[in-house]
Motif scaffolding. Structure first.
Motif, PDB file in Angstrom:
ATOM      1  N   LEU A 202       0.835  -1.202   0.000  1.00 18.49           N
ATOM      2  CA  LEU A 202       0.000   0.000   0.000  1.00 18.49           C
ATOM      3  C   LEU A 202       0.867   1.248   0.000  1.00 18.49           C
ATOM      4  CD1 LEU A 202      -2.619  -1.064   2.717  1.00 18.49           C
ATOM      5  CD2 LEU A 202      -2.830  -1.283   0.238  1.00 18.49           C
ATOM      6  N   VAL A 203       0.642   2.125  -0.976  1.00 18.03           N
ATOM      7  CA  VAL A 203       1.270   3.450  -1.017  1.00 18.03           C
ATOM      8  C   VAL A 203       0.135   4.447  -1.166  1.00 18.03           C
ATOM      9  CG1 VAL A 203       2.887   4.967  -2.204  1.00 18.03           C
ATOM     10  CG2 VAL A 203       3.344   2.509  -2.091  1.00 18.03           C
ATOM     11  N   MET A 204      -0.148   5.184  -0.099  1.00 16.69           N
ATOM     12  CA  MET A 204      -1.320   6.058  -0.112  1.00 16.69           C
ATOM     13  C   MET A 204      -1.231   7.062   1.018  1.00 16.69           C
ATOM     14  SD  MET A 204      -4.176   3.436   1.486  1.00 16.69           S
ATOM     15  CE  MET A 204      -4.237   2.509  -0.035  1.00 16.69           C
ATOM     16  N   TYR A 205      -2.302   7.837   1.172  1.00 15.82           N
ATOM     17  CA  TYR A 205      -2.405   8.768   2.286  1.00 15.82           C
ATOM     18  C   TYR A 205      -3.167   8.109   3.430  1.00 15.82           C
ATOM     19  CZ  TYR A 205      -0.510  12.649  -0.322  1.00 15.82           C
ATOM     20  OH  TYR A 205       0.340  13.474  -1.006  1.00 15.82           O
ATOM     21  N   PRO A 206      -2.942   8.585   4.653  1.00 16.48           N
ATOM     22  CA  PRO A 206      -3.661   7.997   5.796  1.00 16.48           C
ATOM     23  C   PRO A 206      -5.170   7.989   5.606  1.00 16.48           C
ATOM     24  CG  PRO A 206      -1.897   9.408   6.595  1.00 16.48           C
ATOM     25  CD  PRO A 206      -1.955   9.592   5.102  1.00 16.48           C
ATOM     26  N   GLU A 207      -5.699   9.012   4.905  1.00 17.43           N
ATOM     27  CA  GLU A 207      -7.151   9.047   4.711  1.00 17.43           C
ATOM     28  C   GLU A 207      -7.639   7.837   3.923  1.00 17.43           C
ATOM     29  OE1 GLU A 207      -5.558  12.879   5.692  1.00 17.43           O
ATOM     30  OE2 GLU A 207      -5.091  11.588   3.989  1.00 17.43           O
ATOM     31  N   GLY A 208      -6.819   7.361   2.982  1.00 18.52           N
ATOM     32  CA  GLY A 208      -7.197   6.176   2.232  1.00 18.52           C
ATOM     33  C   GLY A 208      -7.048   4.913   3.042  1.00 18.52           C
ATOM     34  N   PHE A 209      -6.079   4.906   3.948  1.00 15.46           N
ATOM     35  CA  PHE A 209      -5.853   3.727   4.781  1.00 15.46           C
ATOM     36  C   PHE A 209      -6.901   3.592   5.880  1.00 15.46           C
ATOM     37  CE2 PHE A 209      -3.696   1.557   8.361  1.00 15.46           C
ATOM     38  CZ  PHE A 209      -3.398   0.356   7.727  1.00 15.46           C
ATOM     39  N   MET A 210      -7.566   4.693   6.211  1.00 12.88           N
ATOM     40  CA  MET A 210      -8.543   4.660   7.296  1.00 12.88           C
ATOM     41  C   MET A 210      -9.661   3.662   7.021  1.00 12.88           C
ATOM     42  SD  MET A 210      -7.451   6.673   9.629  1.00 12.88           S
ATOM     43  CE  MET A 210      -8.894   6.888  10.646  1.00 12.88           C
ATOM     44  N   ALA A 211      -9.934   3.364   5.749  1.00 12.38           N
ATOM     45  CA  ALA A 211     -10.982   2.400   5.437  1.00 12.38           C
ATOM     46  C   ALA A 211     -10.645   1.022   5.966  1.00 12.38           C
ATOM     47  CB  ALA A 211     -11.196   2.340   3.916  1.00 12.38           C
ATOM     48  N   LEU A 212      -9.349   0.753   6.184  1.00 13.28           N
ATOM     49  CA  LEU A 212      -8.909  -0.547   6.685  1.00 13.28           C
ATOM     50  C   LEU A 212      -8.711  -0.554   8.188  1.00 13.28           C
ATOM     51  CD1 LEU A 212      -6.168  -1.166   3.949  1.00 13.28           C
ATOM     52  CD2 LEU A 212      -8.610  -1.646   3.817  1.00 13.28           C
ATOM     53  N   ALA A 213      -9.038   0.587   8.837  1.00 14.87           N
ATOM     54  CA  ALA A 213      -8.714   0.754  10.252  1.00 14.87           C
ATOM     55  C   ALA A 213      -9.471  -0.213  11.154  1.00 14.87           C
ATOM     56  CB  ALA A 213      -8.989   2.193  10.693  1.00 14.87           C
ATOM     57  N   ASN A 214     -10.670  -0.605  10.758  1.00 17.00           N
ATOM     58  CA  ASN A 214     -11.474  -1.455  11.636  1.00 17.00           C
ATOM     59  C   ASN A 214     -11.194  -2.938  11.473  1.00 17.00           C
ATOM     60  OD1 ASN A 214     -12.841   0.778  12.750  1.00 17.00           O
ATOM     61  ND2 ASN A 214     -14.298   0.804  11.034  1.00 17.00           N
ATOM     62  N   LEU A 215     -10.298  -3.285  10.553  1.00 20.43           N
ATOM     63  CA  LEU A 215      -9.957  -4.700  10.391  1.00 20.43           C
ATOM     64  C   LEU A 215      -9.119  -5.176  11.573  1.00 20.43           C
ATOM     65  CD1 LEU A 215      -9.029  -4.854   6.586  1.00 20.43           C
ATOM     66  CD2 LEU A 215     -11.152  -5.599   7.681  1.00 20.43           C
ATOM     67  N   THR A 216      -9.290  -6.419  11.916  1.00 21.39           N
ATOM     68  CA  THR A 216      -8.551  -7.007  13.033  1.00 21.39           C
ATOM     69  C   THR A 216      -7.703  -8.167  12.540  1.00 21.39           C
ATOM     70  OG1 THR A 216     -10.303  -8.600  13.568  1.00 21.39           O
ATOM     71  CG2 THR A 216     -10.465  -6.403  14.564  1.00 21.39           C
ATOM     72  N   ALA A 217      -6.940  -8.735  13.446  1.00 20.00           N
ATOM     73  CA  ALA A 217      -6.090  -9.867  13.089  1.00 20.00           C
ATOM     74  C   ALA A 217      -6.918 -11.033  12.563  1.00 20.00           C
ATOM     75  CB  ALA A 217      -5.267 -10.300  14.297  1.00 20.00           C
TER      76      ALA A 217
END
Length: 550
Positions: A202-217
């Protein structure tokens, strides 16, 4: 054809009026016969083409590739995939290209989910004309592609360029009003496939990564490696809270890559299980400092491969115990020395007894590299590049190399194609690679040697070096050279490929290139940058509708 004027042909005879009429009649008869022959030839030629086409079409039915078992053809398809990167959504390469050959190949390619288990996606520039349409097409293509992957583990690369950030109000820079497209459009589409992620880049801005924030192990049970390079945010979200990085706790995660600025020890990584670690520095930040690098490595005892960007400063406090990485076999260091006169102690505090490959870029660490190399008793490959490698330092480095070394690359880039600048490798240093009564020779197991910028090494000395090394090829303990590559910044003195022709015939590869020094010219007046939109091919593939590659 017999003519009554046979004896007159080819002479200067002038026919009478009566003979002229007779000759015209003869010509008319001959033309009629010629037309009949032409018609017959055309018919025969048409019959020939028809028969030839008939033969070719029937030969095609006997083509060996048609008789290949589907299992073998499937293996051939898999071998067409790129091995050094993820697959791109391009109609000019596999797997898409395979489906354009014929209907049967298309059906087979769609029936092999492994062909679609790798994907590289570049987000389109959002300030381009019709950006919304282009984004929609690429999203549809990505979903179609991943939908063909069945239940295979996925290797996905998603890159967002810096041109996609904060353009919704910057009309003057963009030239148009960019559509209000959410920054996480593409990352959201990856979430349904999280359970099958194997490698994620992944190469992006934090705003784009936030969509993955709720994923868990638990959501990423198959994830083995993740490269997470987040651009600096204009919105103030410069890093992520550890609670928002649950995917880093994946039970199978053993590889991690990030920027220096993204390295945070509070990240919920299982550091002690990592076998592959990459920490890079972007152009606007320094590398890891000594203590930070050593502290990080001390938490990763299982590392096998490692790539670090370092900014080493003098006066580093010695640790009570050196950092020992017994499993490390590949190490790449990109070094920026803060001080050559007072060297860093980084390498003095690192123990890598089973290192096989070392790549070194940058400063010479104030002389700490030769002692470090002396401790690498199993080294097989060494690649060094520096903008300044003094001759006395290079001599120490060469003498410190392990006798097990087979592959050596030296790039002295300080000279470049500029006239009047000499490199550090000369005839004396080249002589270190051949036996002598007075000195111990270097790298007795050497098989490949690559040298760039050997200004002072003559062609004759290189030829003599090869001849002496090859003369020892009969010794079991000293393998013969297999390949040499020399790139010079000077004119040719003699043709090495002619002088070494007997060895080339015996299998030696010789690669030489001569680049003549160019005079330094005064700088031209700067050209103001254009405000026209940048072509999308710079940031990725030229956009095509999914129908063009599906």
């Amino acid at each position: 054809m017999l003519s009554p004027f046979a004896q007159r042909l080819g002479t200067n005879y002038c026919p009478t009026d009566v003979e002229v009429l007779e000759i015209q009649n003869l010509i008319s008869q001959a033309l009629h016969q010629l037309l009949s022959l032409d018609s017959a030839v055309e018919k025969h030629e048409e019959d020939r083409k028809t028969l030839s086409s008939y033969i070719d079409e029937h030969k095609t039915l006997l083509s060996p590739v048609r008789r290949l078992p589907l299992e073998i053809l499937s293996e051939i398809f898999m071998a067409c995939l790129p091995t050094d990167r993820f697959c791109a959504m391009s109609a000019s390469e596999a797997p898409v290209l395979l489906g354009h050959i014929c209907s049967s190949w298309r059906a087979l390619s769609l029936a092999i989910p492994q062909l679609w288990a790798s994907l590289h996606v570049v987000e389109p520039l959002r300030y381009e004309t019709a950006a919304e349409k282009v984004v929609g097409q690429r999203l549809d293509g990505m979903k179609t592609w991943l939908g063909r992957s069945g239940q295979c583990p996925l290797s996905i690369s998603l890159h967002c360029s810096s041109g996609n950030h904060n353009l919704t109000t910057d009309d003057e820079w963009a030239g148009i009003v960019a559509p209000p497209l959410p920054p996480d459009l593409f990352s959201k589409e990856l979430i349904p496939f999280a359970g099958r992620w194997k490698h994620l880049d992944l190469v992006m801005y934090p705003e784009g990564f936030m969509a993955l924030a709720n994923l868990t192990a638990a959501d990423v049970p198959m994830l083995q490696s993740i490269s997470l390079f987040l651009h600096t945010s204009y919105f103030g979200i410069d890093d992520l809270d550890s609670a928002q990085s649950g995917i880093l706790e994946g039970p199978s995660l053993s590889g991690f890559a990030t920027w220096v600025s993204g390295l945070n020890r509070s990240l919920p990584l299982q550091w002690h299980l990592l076998v592959d670690l990459t920490i890079e520095a972007d152009p606007w930040e320094p590398g890891l400092h000594d203590e930070q690098a050593l502290e990080t490595l001390s938490c990763c005892p299982q590392l096998q491969t490692c790539k670090l960007s370092l900014y080493l400063s003098p006066g580093t406090q010695l640790r009570l115990c050196p950092v020992e990485l017994r499993h490390l076999h590949s190490l790449e260091l990109f070094v920026d020395d803060a001080s050559e006169s007072c060297p860093s102690s980084f390498l003095y505090q690192l123990r890598v007894p089973n290192l096989r490959k070392l790549v070194f870029r940058g400063g010479t660490l104030g002389g700490s590299l030769p002692p470090f190399l002396s401790s690498c008793k199993c080294l097989d490959s060494f690649d060094i590049e520096g903008t300044y490698i003094p001759k006395f330092t290079l001599r120490k480095i060469l003498r410190a190399l392990s006798p097990t070394l087979r592959h050596l690359t030296i790039r002295d880039v300080r000279g470049g194609p500029v006239a009047g600048v000499s490199g550090s490798l000369d005839n004396d240093l080249l002589a270190l690679f051949t036996p002598s009564d007075n000195t111990q020779w270097c790298c007795p197991s050497l098989q490949t040697l690559t040298v760039t910028c050997p200004h002072q090494a003559s062609d004759l000395a290189i030829q003599q070096f090869v001849e002496r090394r090859m003369a020892m090829g009969g010794s079991n303990a000293t393998p013969s050279l297999k390949r040499i590559c020399f790139h010079f910044y000077r004119p040719m003195e003699l043709d090495l490929k002619i002088g070494l022709k007997p060895f080339i015939g015996a299998g030696l590869e010789v690669d030489t290139m001569y680049i003549l020094p160019q005079p330094v010219s005064p700088p031209e007046s700067p050209v103001l940058p254009s405000m026209e939109p940048v072509e999308s091919s710079i940031w990725g593939l030229v956009d095509t509708a999914p129908s063009d590659w599906s």
